[in-house]
Each structure stands twice: as structure tokens, then as C-alpha cells.
Design a protein around this motif. Structure first.
Motif, PDB file in Angstrom:
ATOM      1  N   ASP A   1      -7.441   2.500   0.324  1.00 22.93           N
ATOM      2  CA  ASP A   1      -6.022   2.225   0.124  1.00 22.93           C
ATOM      3  C   ASP A   1      -5.708   2.293  -1.367  1.00 22.93           C
ATOM      4  O   ASP A   1      -6.529   1.904  -2.210  1.00 22.93           O
ATOM      5  CB  ASP A   1      -5.653   0.834   0.643  1.00 22.93           C
ATOM      6  CG  ASP A   1      -5.674   0.750   2.163  1.00 22.93           C
ATOM      7  OD1 ASP A   1      -5.636   1.813   2.811  1.00 22.93           O
ATOM      8  OD2 ASP A   1      -5.745  -0.377   2.687  1.00 22.93           O
TER       9      ASP A   1
ATOM     10  N   ALA B   1      -7.823   7.244   5.904  1.00 24.37           N
ATOM     11  CA  ALA B   1      -8.763   6.706   6.887  1.00 24.37           C
ATOM     12  C   ALA B   1      -9.604   7.821   7.497  1.00 24.37           C
ATOM     13  O   ALA B   1      -9.065   8.771   8.077  1.00 24.37           O
ATOM     14  CB  ALA B   1      -8.020   5.956   7.986  1.00 24.37           C
TER      15      ALA B   1
ATOM     16  N   SER C   1      -2.673   5.358   2.188  1.00 22.07           N
ATOM     17  CA  SER C   1      -3.818   4.883   2.970  1.00 22.07           C
ATOM     18  C   SER C   1      -4.529   6.089   3.568  1.00 22.07           C
ATOM     19  O   SER C   1      -3.920   6.917   4.238  1.00 22.07           O
ATOM     20  CB  SER C   1      -3.364   3.929   4.076  1.00 22.07           C
ATOM     21  OG  SER C   1      -4.476   3.454   4.803  1.00 22.07           O
TER      22      SER C   1
ATOM     23  N   SER D   1     -12.469   6.574   3.337  1.00 20.88           N
ATOM     24  CA  SER D   1     -11.341   5.667   3.624  1.00 20.88           C
ATOM     25  C   SER D   1     -11.070   4.799   2.396  1.00 20.88           C
ATOM     26  O   SER D   1     -12.006   4.279   1.780  1.00 20.88           O
ATOM     27  CB  SER D   1     -11.661   4.765   4.821  1.00 20.88           C
ATOM     28  OG  SER D   1     -11.921   5.520   5.984  1.00 20.88           O
TER      29      SER D   1
ATOM     30  N   VAL E   1       0.847  -1.192   0.000  1.00 14.32           N
ATOM     31  CA  VAL E   1       0.000   0.000   0.000  1.00 14.32           C
ATOM     32  C   VAL E   1       0.884   1.244   0.000  1.00 14.32           C
ATOM     33  O   VAL E   1       1.726   1.422   0.882  1.00 14.32           O
ATOM     34  CB  VAL E   1      -0.940   0.004   1.223  1.00 14.32           C
ATOM     35  CG1 VAL E   1      -1.702   1.335   1.297  1.00 14.32           C
ATOM     36  CG2 VAL E   1      -1.925  -1.159   1.132  1.00 14.32           C
TER      37      VAL E   1
ATOM     38  N   ARG F   1      -2.616   1.046  -3.929  1.00 11.60           N
ATOM     39  CA  ARG F   1      -1.426   0.196  -3.953  1.00 11.60           C
ATOM     40  C   ARG F   1      -0.438   0.637  -5.034  1.00 11.60           C
ATOM     41  O   ARG F   1      -0.810   1.285  -6.014  1.00 11.60           O
ATOM     42  CB  ARG F   1      -1.833  -1.262  -4.188  1.00 11.60           C
ATOM     43  CG  ARG F   1      -2.742  -1.821  -3.114  1.00 11.60           C
ATOM     44  CD  ARG F   1      -2.908  -3.330  -3.256  1.00 11.60           C
ATOM     45  NE  ARG F   1      -3.627  -3.689  -4.467  1.00 11.60           N
ATOM     46  CZ  ARG F   1      -4.942  -3.805  -4.560  1.00 11.60           C
ATOM     47  NH1 ARG F   1      -5.710  -3.537  -3.515  1.00 11.60           N
ATOM     48  NH2 ARG F   1      -5.507  -4.169  -5.700  1.00 11.60           N
TER      49      ARG F   1
END
Length: 503
Positions: free
Chosen positions: A275, A261, A259, A273, A256, A277
Motif C-alpha cells: 500500500d 495485491a 494498493s 503486494s 491509501v 499512502r
């Protein structure tokens, strides 16, 4: 068809030794919508600027009502009934909506500015566009789409006989496009000619009666729209068979890179929220006003977060400004390349190294190293310009976008967020940019793409987040990335589901 009040005779334009337009002979008829097609750099905008008096021709003449002109200026062109809505906005941000609509054509009463009448007329015109903007609102507070509507209103307060629309729909919602097309058809009924540039070939096919196709500054064909389908239009524009527009999708890594959140901005986005990659192209889709851009700007520190945490490469990051983001290896391409991305009167080199200038300083700025780096980008991205010392404002929209990408890449980011990366760009240049984006992902960078074009989201992205009312409405992957699913979530007709699961 009635006689043409406007005729172009052998019109051409040179910038220094470079000829950008040649041999344009064209009759413009009342009440027709004439489409002008070509790749970025083909000469479309240059032609329209010659007709509207922004540029003066190097050769040839413009005939209006039987009188020939070697040159026009914008004021004279407007007096003769020629009005242009530019591709890039030409509004004064410190003035209100109605002041911009009447700028240079103010209404007066007994020698004094008649603000009341201008406000009322502006409100009337905006209402005819199905637009509820307050005439007193400052331009600086408007969205991109609202600014476009102000540009349209500026033209409609005049009795124009030729209206020039240069990429008018790139910043409009589907509903706003429908309203604009109704306005165009109303102008036709009044006998107004409309010159229409768009890279959306379906729009051209539906709206225009005739087409002028340009390639490398020269006319390729002048024909009735009914004689060409969209594929044939594209082939004539690029002069070659088009291979697959979108590159093959890649294989994102498990690591990742970014990120997010619980990201929130008061009144704009709530509890976002996700992620991102390495090696992945992640799409943000949704209706205009859904909060897509606000998410990217909050991550970049352009909007103040009310809650949420951001981690890059597993480490918490406190990003409060774009410079903080750049230091962390995060770059953002704004949807407004003229207002926020590039400095139009700076040349290519100055724009490309603007964010990374410190790396070229060893006591003094090494202009040789700057130029070498700019030459690298010009060759790698196929940027068409008379010179690296040319002002970016003289480049076509597609070439400006390539300069903007080069500017971001010169800070060597590991994560890129690209907001409307192909807005106002022809099909050939889009293909080049798609391949560049995929190449960046294949090199291990993480890429977030925000786009209003569903075809682009579907064809380019490995995974898609659908945004609605400031929240993530769905996460889609593989076969779920299709127009029906995206629109159902975007419009609220389907409720949020976990990744990979249909409701």
C-alpha cells in the motif's frame, strides 16, 4: 609528468547570445585521470563535446601534438585518438552489439565486411570487461547497464590516447563499476589520458589525480585531488555552503492512495503486494535486476500482468497502458529520460505539455497558455535554458530531469512513481529535486521512489520496500531504514519479516 600532447587555449562556447563556457586553458597529460566537476549547467559536457569534436568552439583553439585546431569534427577527433563515451546512449537499437561496437569503424576483408572478426573482437573486449553479453544480441533487448558496457567496448576497440567518460557509472552495478575502474587504470598504464565526469564525489576522489572545477561556465580551480576532500569539492562546485541535503521527513496520511495485491509478471515479478499512502514517500530498494523497475512498469501498464489487482483511492483499476494510468491520476518517471521520457529535438514547451496537450486545445492549440504554463515550471523549478524554445537536448542532465518532472506534473497526478529521479545530477540540483518531491508529498500526493543510491533511499523515504528476485523481501520503517538492513535483505542474507519486525 610528461609533456602534454593535448592543450586547450582560451576555449569557449556560445549558443546564440548565451555564453556557456569561457576561458578554458588546460594541459591533458598521458596516463592521468582528470576529473571535471561542476553543477548541472556548469559547462562540463560542453567542454568534453568541444574536445571530442561534437561542438566547435566559438573562441580558442585545441592543440594536439604541437598543431593547433580551430575546430574538430568527431571523425577527425577520433582519428587523432580522442574517444568519448557519452552520458546519454548513442546506440542504434535495431543493430546488434557487435555492429554497434564497430559502427563507423567496420573491419573489412577483401572489400567485404568481416562479421566474424568483428564478433570475435567484440567478444574479446566484452570478456575483458567481465561482461558475458552475446555480440549478436540486439541493442533493443539490453538493459541500461548492458548498453553502457557496449558504449565502453566501442572505445576499447580503438587505440585511443584520450578517453572521455561522461557520467559512466550512473547506470552500473557496484561490480560493474569496479570492472570499469580496472579498465580505467589499465588505460592509465598504457599512457592513455582519461577525462572523468561524475557527480559521485567519492569516485572522483578515489580515481582522479587532478581536478578541474567549473562554475557557471568558468574555471574555478585546477588542483591535485589530494588537496580537497569531498565536502570542499562540493562547496567549490556550488559556490556556497551546502545546507542539509535531504528535507525533513513528513507525516503520511492514513488514506491509501495506491494498493497493489498479488502483482505478477511472468518470469519477472511474483506476488508483489503493498500500500502507498497519501503524503508518503515510499522507497523501492534492491540490487540492479531485482525487479524494482518491473514493478513500476507493470503498475503503469508497460508490462503485461499475469496476475494481481490494482486499486486507486479504494477503486479497482484496469490499467493496460500509460494513457489508462494517466487518466487515473498516475504518472511514471522512467530511469531512461532520453529514450522514454523526453523528445530531445522538441523544445521545453513542447516537452512539458506533451502529455497534457488536450487541456490547451480550444478548437486550436492555445500556444499562449502553453507558454505561460512552461514559464511557471521554469521559474518554480529553476530550469536553466537559453530559451523555452531551446531543444531539450541542449540542456544539462539536471535541467532535462526538471523538464521531465514538469511534463508529468502538468497532467496533475495524485500518485507519482519516480525511477532514479536524480541519476546523473549534481549535489545542488539533487537537493532541489528532493525538496520538490517532499513538497509534492506534503501537498497530499503519494510518491514511490526507486533508487540505486542507498543514501537517497535512507535520507528521503518515509518507508522502504526491499525487492529481491522479483519479490518484496522486507518492509522497513523508522530506525530500520539503514544501509545494513537494506543490504542484508537485498542480498538474501536475511529472510523476509513482517513490517516493523527484525529477524
Amino acid at each position: 609528468m610528461t609533456d602534454a600532447p593535448i592543450r586547450l587555449h582560451g576555449l569557449g562556447k556560445r549558443f546564440g547570445p548565451v555564453t556557456v563556457l569561457r576561458d578554458i586553458n588546460l594541459d591533458i597529460h598521458p596516463g592521468e585521470v582528470l576529473g571535471i566537476l561542476g553543477e548541472n549547467g556548469a559547462g562540463k559536457s560542453t567542454l568534453l563535446k568541444l574536445i571530442s569534436g561534437v561542438y566547435q568552439p566559438s573562441v580558442g583553439q585545441i592543440e594536439i601534438d604541437g598543431r593547433r585546431y580551430d575546430r574538430l569534427d568527431p571523425i577527425r577527433a577520433r582519428q587523432l585518438g580522442i574517444a568519448m563515451i557519452p552520458q546519454e546512449f548513442n546506440l542504434v537499437p535495431t543493430l546488434s552489439v557487435y555492429e554497434n561496437v564497430y559502427l563507423g569503424q567496420e573491419l573489412r576483408r577483401k572489400g567485404w565486411l568481416n562479421h566474424k572478426q568483428m564478433r570475435e573482437e567484440t567478444a574479446r573486449v566484452l570478456a575483458s570487461l567481465d561482461c558475458d553479453l552475446d555480440p549478436r544480441a540486439p541493442i533493443a533487448a539490453l538493459s541500461v547497464a548492458e548498453k553502457q558496457m557496449v558504449e565502453v567496448a566501442r572505445v576499447l576497440v580503438n587505440d585511443a590516447r584520450v578517453v572521455i567518460l561522461d557520467e559512466p557509472t550512473t547506470v552500473l552495478t557496484d561490480r560493474e563499476v569496479e570492472v570499469l575502474f580496472k579498465v580505467v587504470r589499465a588505460l592509465q598504464k598504457r599512457g592513455v589520458a582519461v577525462l572523468f565526469i561524475s557527480h559521485k564525489l567519492k569516485e572522483v576522489k578515489n580515481l582522479c589525480q587532478r581536478l578541474l572545477i567549473l562554475r557557471d561556465g568558468s574555471p574555478v580551480e585546477l588542483c591535485d585531488t589530494a588537496n580537497l576532500d569531498e565536502e570542499a569539492m562540493a562547496r567549490k562546485m556550488v559556490g556556497r555552503e551546502l545546507s542539509q541535503v535531504y528535507p525533513d521527513k513528513g507525516q503520511p496520511q492514513t488514506e491509501v492512495a495506491l494498493s497493489v495485491a498479488g502483482l505478477s509478471v511472468a518470469g519477472q515479478i511474483d506476488d508483489v503486494s503493498f500500500d502507498l499512502r497519501r503524503g508518503e514517500i515510499l522507497g523501492l530498494s534492491g540490487l540492479v535486476g531485482s525487479g524494482r523497475t518491473e514493478i513500476a512498469e507493470a503498475i503503469m501498464g508497460l508490462r503485461q500482468r499475469s496476475a494481481g489487482a490494482i486499486h486507486m483511492n479504494g477503486k479497482a483499476c484496469d490499467i493496460r497502458s500509460p494513457s489508462d494510468a494517466h487518466q487515473q491520476g498516475l504518472a511514471y518517471l522512467s530511469e531512461d529520460r532520453q529514450g522514454r521520457g523526453l523528445v530531445m529535438n522538441f523544445n521545453l514547451i513542447e516537452n512539458m505539455t506533451l502529455l497534457s496537450l488536450q487541456r490547451y486545445v480550444t478548437g486550436l492549440i492555445s500556444h499562449r497558455r502553453e507558454r505561460e504554463r512552461a514559464e511557471h515550471y521554469q521559474q518554480a523549478f529553476n530550469i536553466r535554458a537559453a530559451s523555452l524554445k531551446s531543444p531539450v537536448g541542449q540542456l544539462s542532465g539536471g535541467n532535462q530531469q526538471k523538464v521531465y518532472l514538469a511534463k508529468l506534473l502538468d497532467i496533475e497526478p495524485s500518485i507519482l512513481m519516480l525511477d532514479e529521479p536524480t541519476r546523473g545530477i549534481d549535489v545542488g540540483t539533487k537537493r532541489e529535486i528532493y525538496r520538490l518531491i517532499r513538497q509534492l508529498a506534503d501537498e497530499g500526493r503519494a510518491v514511490l521512489v526507486i533508487s540505486s543510491e542507498l543514501e537517497e533511499i535512507i535520507g528521503l523515504c518515509d518507508r522502504v520496500l526491499v525487492v529481491r528476485e522479483g519479490r518484496i523481501a522486507a518492509e522497513l520503517s523508522d530506525a530500520q531504514i539503514n544501509e545494513e538492513d537494506i543490504m542484508l535483505y537485498a542480498a538474501g542474507a536475511r529472510e523476509r519479516t513482517p513490517a516493523g519486525v527484525h529477524s
